[in-house]
Design a protein around this motif. Structure first.
Motif, short mmCIF file in Angstrom:
data_model
loop_
_atom_site.label_atom_id
_atom_site.label_comp_id
_atom_site.label_asym_id
_atom_site.label_seq_id
_atom_site.Cartn_x
_atom_site.Cartn_y
_atom_site.Cartn_z
N ASP A 168 0.83 -1.21 0.00
CA ASP A 168 0.00 0.00 0.00
C ASP A 168 0.86 1.26 0.00
OD1 ASP A 168 -2.37 -1.40 0.01
OD2 ASP A 168 -2.65 -1.29 2.18
N ASP A 169 1.90 1.26 0.86
CA ASP A 169 2.78 2.44 0.92
C ASP A 169 3.44 2.70 -0.42
OD1 ASP A 169 2.19 2.60 3.55
OD2 ASP A 169 4.17 1.95 4.29
N GLU A 190 0.88 4.07 -2.84
CA GLU A 190 0.56 5.46 -2.49
C GLU A 190 1.67 6.41 -2.94
OE1 GLU A 190 -0.31 5.29 1.77
OE2 GLU A 190 -2.47 5.32 1.35
N LYS A 191 2.91 5.96 -2.75
CA LYS A 191 4.05 6.80 -3.15
C LYS A 191 4.08 6.95 -4.67
CE LYS A 191 7.39 6.28 0.26
NZ LYS A 191 8.19 5.15 0.71
N LYS A 212 1.69 6.70 -6.82
CA LYS A 212 0.55 7.46 -7.35
C LYS A 212 0.39 8.83 -6.69
CE LYS A 212 -0.45 4.26 -10.04
NZ LYS A 212 -0.39 4.37 -11.49
N SER A 256 -9.00 4.43 7.45
CA SER A 256 -8.15 4.42 6.26
C SER A 256 -8.47 3.28 5.29
CB SER A 256 -6.68 4.34 6.68
OG SER A 256 -6.41 3.08 7.24
N LYS A 313 -0.98 9.50 -3.93
CA LYS A 313 -2.39 9.57 -3.50
C LYS A 313 -2.61 8.55 -2.41
CE LYS A 313 -5.59 10.62 -7.22
NZ LYS A 313 -6.56 10.12 -8.15
N SER A 314 -3.51 8.82 -1.48
CA SER A 314 -3.82 7.82 -0.46
C SER A 314 -4.67 6.70 -1.07
CB SER A 314 -4.60 8.46 0.69
OG SER A 314 -5.89 8.81 0.24
N ILE A 315 -4.67 5.53 -0.39
CA ILE A 315 -5.50 4.41 -0.87
C ILE A 315 -6.97 4.85 -0.94
CG2 ILE A 315 -6.28 2.05 -0.35
CD1 ILE A 315 -3.32 2.14 -1.10
#
Ligand code: S3P
Length: 170
Positions: A35-36, A39-40, A42, A119, A44-46
């Motif tokens: 996920d991290d 996110e990095k 893109k 989240s 953007k957050s999940i």
């Protein structure tokens, strides 16, 4: 060492990140979190990826990320998103890539960890426990299919779980 690629799979809130950290500390192998990394990549957050691009796009990103990891020559501990083994060819790919460990947790213990969490887009609406039970029953077979090792985590500390994993691998 049997493998220097360890992949942790299991439901949201099953302890993949905490156990990953402990394994990484003990083995001196870098820890990655899918996920991290997404996110990095893109920026953007999940939550925002799910909202703006939809779950299907997120699943495509996960599969792409897993393919990249499979090609890595360096060892790693990978903490995966809870849905990763359940989509596309990921279960097979996970097994091929390294030693996969399913951290098995009951709906109640998952709920305890995620009670106040905001989240996870999939648990945002409706009754959390019911959602967890529903998704878990849907996913259990995928987790088992993707796993080389299954560890029951309820009532165990991160250290105990890590001891068990290391005992199974080495
Ligand atoms: C998901 C689990 C999350 C994240 C996304 C979807 C799932 O990861 O990938 O919210 O489908 O179970 P964690 O298992 O790290 O919470």
């Amino acid at each position: 060492m049997l493998s220097d690629k360890i992949i942790l799979i299991g439901f949201m809130g099953s302890g993949k990140s905490s156990v990953g950290k402990e394994l990484s500390k003990r083995l001196g192998i870098k820890l990655l979190d899918s996920d991290d990394c997404i996110e990095k990549q893109k920026q953007k957050s999940i939550n925002d990826i799910f909202r703006d691009e939809g779950e299907e796009s997120f699943r495509a990103m996960e599969s792409e990320f897993l393919k990249e990891m499979a090609l890595s020559e360096e060892g790693f501990i990978l903490s995966t998103g809870g849905g990763m083994p359940c989509f596309n060819d990921n279960a097979k790919m996970i097994k091929k890539t390294g030693v996969s460990v399913y951290l098995m947790a009951s709906p109640d213990s998952i709920l305890k960890r995620l009670k106040n969490d905001t989240s996870r887009p999939l648990l945002k609406e409706g009754n959390k426990l019911e959602k967890i039970k529903f998704l878990l029953s849907d996913r259990e077979d995928y987790y088992k299919k993707a796993a080389d090792i299954i560890i029951k985590t309820d009532g165990k500390s991160v250290e105990e779980i890590t001891d068990e994993i290391l005992g199974e691998i080495f």
